[in-house]
Design a protein around this motif. Sequence first.
Motif, PDB file in Angstrom:
ATOM      1  N   SER A 174       0.828  -1.206   0.000  1.00 22.51           N
ATOM      2  CA  SER A 174       0.000   0.000   0.000  1.00 22.51           C
ATOM      3  C   SER A 174       0.862   1.254   0.000  1.00 22.51           C
ATOM      4  N   LEU A 175       1.951   1.214   0.771  1.00 22.59           N
ATOM      5  CA  LEU A 175       2.849   2.363   0.811  1.00 22.59           C
ATOM      6  C   LEU A 175       3.518   2.580  -0.551  1.00 22.59           C
ATOM      7  N   ALA A 176       3.882   1.483  -1.231  1.00 20.18           N
ATOM      8  CA  ALA A 176       4.499   1.596  -2.552  1.00 20.18           C
ATOM      9  C   ALA A 176       3.536   2.231  -3.556  1.00 20.18           C
ATOM     10  N   ARG A 177       2.252   1.864  -3.457  1.00 17.63           N
ATOM     11  CA  ARG A 177       1.266   2.441  -4.357  1.00 17.63           C
ATOM     12  C   ARG A 177       1.113   3.941  -4.121  1.00 17.63           C
ATOM     13  N   VAL A 178       1.181   4.339  -2.858  1.00 21.94           N
ATOM     14  CA  VAL A 178       1.046   5.761  -2.543  1.00 21.94           C
ATOM     15  C   VAL A 178       2.220   6.553  -3.104  1.00 21.94           C
ATOM     16  N   THR A 179       3.429   6.074  -2.885  1.00 26.01           N
ATOM     17  CA  THR A 179       4.607   6.806  -3.360  1.00 26.01           C
ATOM     18  C   THR A 179       4.659   6.844  -4.889  1.00 26.01           C
ATOM     19  N   SER A 180       4.189   5.790  -5.546  1.00 29.46           N
ATOM     20  CA  SER A 180       4.202   5.791  -7.014  1.00 29.46           C
ATOM     21  C   SER A 180       3.264   6.846  -7.578  1.00 29.46           C
ATOM     22  N   SER A 181       2.264   7.248  -6.796  1.00 24.48           N
ATOM     23  CA  SER A 181       1.326   8.259  -7.278  1.00 24.48           C
ATOM     24  C   SER A 181       1.977   9.630  -7.390  1.00 24.48           C
ATOM     25  N   TRP A 182       3.152   9.818  -6.757  1.00 21.58           N
ATOM     26  CA  TRP A 182       3.863  11.077  -6.921  1.00 21.58           C
ATOM     27  C   TRP A 182       4.195  11.335  -8.384  1.00 21.58           C
ATOM     28  N   VAL A 183       4.457  10.265  -9.121  1.00 18.97           N
ATOM     29  CA  VAL A 183       4.793  10.383 -10.542  1.00 18.97           C
ATOM     30  C   VAL A 183       3.552  10.213 -11.406  1.00 18.97           C
ATOM     31  N   ILE A 184       2.762   9.169 -11.127  1.00 22.51           N
ATOM     32  CA  ILE A 184       1.615   8.838 -11.973  1.00 22.51           C
ATOM     33  C   ILE A 184       0.598   9.980 -12.003  1.00 22.51           C
ATOM     34  N   SER A 185       0.253  10.523 -10.846  1.00 19.21           N
ATOM     35  CA  SER A 185      -0.816  11.533 -10.776  1.00 19.21           C
ATOM     36  C   SER A 185      -0.497  12.796 -11.572  1.00 19.21           C
ATOM     37  N   PRO A 186       0.621  13.476 -11.297  1.00 19.88           N
ATOM     38  CA  PRO A 186       0.866  14.721 -12.048  1.00 19.88           C
ATOM     39  C   PRO A 186       1.130  14.484 -13.529  1.00 19.88           C
ATOM     40  N   HIS A 421      -2.296  15.936  -6.409  1.00 16.75           N
ATOM     41  CA  HIS A 421      -1.178  15.857  -7.349  1.00 16.75           C
ATOM     42  C   HIS A 421      -1.675  15.903  -8.791  1.00 16.75           C
ATOM     43  N   THR A 422      -2.826  15.281  -9.054  1.00 19.85           N
ATOM     44  CA  THR A 422      -3.375  15.269 -10.401  1.00 19.85           C
ATOM     45  C   THR A 422      -3.753  16.673 -10.839  1.00 19.85           C
ATOM     46  N   LEU A 423      -4.410  17.432  -9.960  1.00 16.70           N
ATOM     47  CA  LEU A 423      -4.826  18.780 -10.335  1.00 16.70           C
ATOM     48  C   LEU A 423      -3.625  19.698 -10.526  1.00 16.70           C
TER      49      LEU A 423
END
Length: 477
Positions: A174-186, A421-423
């Motif tokens: 779960s933590l890995a998925r959260v940190t990966s969103s730093w790149v995926i979202s923006p 991050h997406t916005l």
Amino acid sequence: MAQAFHISSNTASAISICIAVAALSLPIFMKTLVQGMGLKTKLLSYVTLLFGFFMAWNIGANDVANAMGTSVGSGALTLRQAVVTAAILEFSGALLMGRHVTSTMQKGILVANVFQGKDSLLFVGLLSSLAAAGTWLQVSSFYGWPVSTTHCIVGSMVGFGLVYGGPGAVFWSSLARVTSSWVISPVFGAAVSFLVYKCIRRFVYSAPNPGEAAAAAAPIAVFVGVTLITFAAFPLSNKLSIALAQALGCGALGAFFVNNIIRKQLGHLLAKSKSKSTQQEPHDESTPKSIGFLSDIAGPTGTQLEIVYGVFGYMQILSACFMSFAHGGNDVSNAIGPLAAALSILHGGATGGEIIIPLDVLAWGGFGIVAGLMMWGYRVIATIGKKITELTPTRGFAAEFAAASVVLFASKLGLPISATHTLVGAVMGVGFARGLNSVRAETVREIVTSWMVTIPIGAVLAVAYTWILTKFLPPIF
């Protein structure tokens, strides 16, 4: 607050005092607190509700800018209009959509079995996580940094679990998925907003009558958007054919209303633009003979520009309202999830089971979000709306529409996505569509840095708060 809303300092102080008095007194009358319990349990429940309010307040101060920041930055809404609109929709979303079953350990971050028989430690850890996440959100809001509230609470709970439960207490996937969103979202947000804005420039700005093109495109966009949102996020039936038919009906109804509003409010301008069809108002620069998708197309001027901005201003307000309502329903759980889990422990609930959040607790979270929005929300709204890149109604709509679309479909596909991050990425994408120099690099660096330190700072603060509470307070149970 006085300067942001153009009110006197005395009025601003009175509002703040009223909110503080309400925050301290309302829990006394909540069903969660007045039901038959001992005095000690009631006091602990009261303190727990205050911790949850602190977190919800900071969610309102920071995260609500996801919905309203671009609308204020583009001028579609004034700050006062945005705050009032968001307050109503955020509270409604929290109350109507937030009543869902949530895991005691909030989104699968902690392994509940590790804390069996350690109810007192777990209770203190949940309160510390709320305090830690709220503290970092408050610091970020003060400086106008838009950070993810989900990441704040995740980092706090991971820090507590790792130190007081060991490595086996944390779901590392779960933590890995959260940190990966730093790149995926923006990246996803920037890519989609770049394409949306380029489509607007290619098919609206370059049209012989840009105003009429915008007025014709708006109902189509609303039909597609409402249909997809209704079908994907709010299916009205379990049967695919019925759900699809109902979604199409909602989309058609939305398109009908938007078309009527646009024709009614901008009809005189549309008629004026048609009457000048033989003498088109000149553009800022000559349109290229062969227009490519990435061509730099000048925008319309005069009446045409007024119509285009008017149409996309309405569109942006609609998308912001949806984002605000959805945010209230989704992100209130970041405060209320740990709060409800702590209350469940106090009332003798199981630490590893699931709990249903009571209606009065949901309303409490909604009130906290609205309070934070009113008192400090303008700080992060200014960053997203004005400090990353200059926004107009067309640019603001492109960013808002892109962010909403990415968050909706990524959630359905199970991709790790952060709305914040997406916005921010979507706003940057609109800036990139106008040229790299249109994005303020210094602001972007500050935002990205705040993202990277959110989880570590949340973890450290949670451990520190847990140590303080366990060291200086007597055993709770």
